[in-house]
Design a protein around this motif. Structure first.
Motif, PDB file in Angstrom:
ATOM      1  N   LYS A 183     -39.094 -20.460  19.791  1.00 45.73           N
ATOM      2  CA  LYS A 183     -39.366 -21.413  20.866  1.00 45.73           C
ATOM      3  C   LYS A 183     -39.829 -20.733  22.142  1.00 45.73           C
ATOM      4  O   LYS A 183     -40.232 -21.399  23.100  1.00 45.73           O
ATOM      5  N   THR A 184     -39.773 -19.415  22.180  1.00 47.26           N
ATOM      6  CA  THR A 184     -40.172 -18.669  23.364  1.00 47.26           C
ATOM      7  C   THR A 184     -40.870 -17.390  22.948  1.00 47.26           C
ATOM      8  O   THR A 184     -40.634 -16.881  21.840  1.00 47.26           O
ATOM      9  N   MET A 185     -41.710 -16.863  23.822  1.00 46.21           N
ATOM     10  CA  MET A 185     -42.393 -15.598  23.541  1.00 46.21           C
ATOM     11  C   MET A 185     -41.494 -14.399  23.781  1.00 46.21           C
ATOM     12  O   MET A 185     -41.773 -13.303  23.309  1.00 46.21           O
ATOM     13  N   ASP A 186     -40.419 -14.602  24.518  1.00 47.22           N
ATOM     14  CA  ASP A 186     -39.571 -13.482  24.938  1.00 47.22           C
ATOM     15  C   ASP A 186     -38.329 -13.368  24.061  1.00 47.22           C
ATOM     16  O   ASP A 186     -37.192 -13.448  24.546  1.00 47.22           O
ATOM     17  N   TYR A 187     -38.528 -13.180  22.771  1.00 50.57           N
ATOM     18  CA  TYR A 187     -37.384 -13.077  21.868  1.00 50.57           C
ATOM     19  C   TYR A 187     -37.139 -11.647  21.386  1.00 50.57           C
ATOM     20  O   TYR A 187     -36.232 -11.392  20.597  1.00 50.57           O
TER      21      TYR A 187
END
Length: 336
Positions: A183-187
């Motif tokens: 759900k996010t690019m920062d995983y």
């Protein structure tokens, strides 16, 4: 990494791995004039056509000649360009094996292969288009980094990482729409490092590609129904594999299942088994995938169900593996 990807809940329904690959390549082209794109008459099917529309003078259609495309890409890379070449996974691996091996990997040139329609994602096309042995081939070639993203977001991260990392890459993505998992690019994506997407202490499921979502769903069901604590690792990088994450999972849970849309011989399961064998750590172990058999013809989700690499198949495998006993002590001889 430079750039980024944003989308709404409505737009996420069209974020297939292939669609996002096309977007990522356009973004790279806008920021880096040395990036060029090559196709073997599959611009529309592989979504590399997005780059063609934006940069027609940096786009090259080699026709239905995959082997030639690999040779041309190698020459471009030697001249200082960064070629992204794209065709179906089966053609990018087996049909072009000699050129991938000799022209690209032996010379260690900076060429990036985006292999689409991976696994049985083009299931209705039959065995000629089922790429269920490509990992066995590609991960055995020196200098080649092999990645199998879980979804569109991870595909974006992998494409950007490929540009930023010198040397040959083989990124295997699916044909069409995939579940949006991240759900996010920062995983925390990093080449060669697994991502723990579900914590667990009873058993570990190590998955790649479309099987990551299935493994996560299975872990949630097993937690709610069976009270099991299932760790799930997204092993997006098949080579170099994250040895540390594998050994930690063995030490912590003593039970390992691998899940992949690939033959169980030579793929993710074999890579994990090699790590455990070299470490001298025994555990209960099961490989889910194509059991040394060609896949049936049909829709991808039906094939995954038949083969046992969907959510239900993983749940059944976990329950079966939990019945396998081992010695809960520090003596690693004769564990299972």
């Amino acid at each position: 990494m430079a750039g980024g990807l944003s989308y709404t809940a409505i737009e996420s329904t069209s974020l297939s791995t292939a669609e996002i690959y096309g977007q990522a390549l356009v973004e790279l082209g806008e920021n880096h004039p040395e990036v060029v794109a090559l196709t073997a008459d599959l611009a529309k099917s592989t979504k590399i056509g997005d780059f063609m529309k934006k940069f027609p003078d940096r786009f090259f259609n080699l026709g239905i000649a995959e082997q030639n495309m690999f040779g041309v890409a190698a020459g471009m890379a030697r001249a200082g360009l960064v070629p992204f070449l794209s065709t179906f996974s089966q053609f990018a691996s087996f049909r072009s094996a000699d050129q991938l091996h000799t022209d690209i990997c032996y010379q260690n040139v900076n060429a990036k292969v985006i292999a689409t329609h991976g696994g049985t994602s083009f299931g209705q096309a039959g065995s000629t288009h089922h790429a269920i042995c490509d990992f066995a081939l590609t991960r055995s070639i020196p200098n080649l980094t092999v990645i199998c993203p879980a979804d569109g977001v991870e595909t974006y991260k992998a494409v950007m990482a490929a540009y930023e990392t010198p040397g040959p890459f083989y990124i295997r993505i699916n044909r069409g729409f995939d579940r949006t998992f991240y759900k996010t690019m920062d995983y925390g994506f990093e080449v060669g490092k697994a991502v723990e997407v579900h914590p667990g202490t009873d058993i570990t499921v190590i998955a790649c590609g479309s099987c990551v979502f299935q493994a996560y769903e299975a872990a949630e069901s097993l937690k709610n129904i069976d009270g099991l604590s299932v760790r799930v690792l997204d092993m997006h990088t098949i080579k170099p594999i994250d040895k540390e994450a594998v050994i930690k999972a063995v030490m912590d849970t003593r039970r390992i299942i691998t899940v992949e849309d690939h033959n169980v011989i030579g793929g993710l399961g074999s890579a994990v088994a090699e790590v455990m064998a070299e470490a001298g750590k025994g555990c209960a172990f099961k490989r889910l995938g194509h059991q040394d058999q060609f896949a049936p013809i049909g829709l991808h989700e039906d094939i995954m169900n038949i083969v046992g690499i969907d959510t239900n198949g993983i749940i059944a495998a976990v329950r079966d593996t939990m019945k396998m006993d081992f010695e809960e002590d520090n003596d690693w001889d004769d564990e299972v």
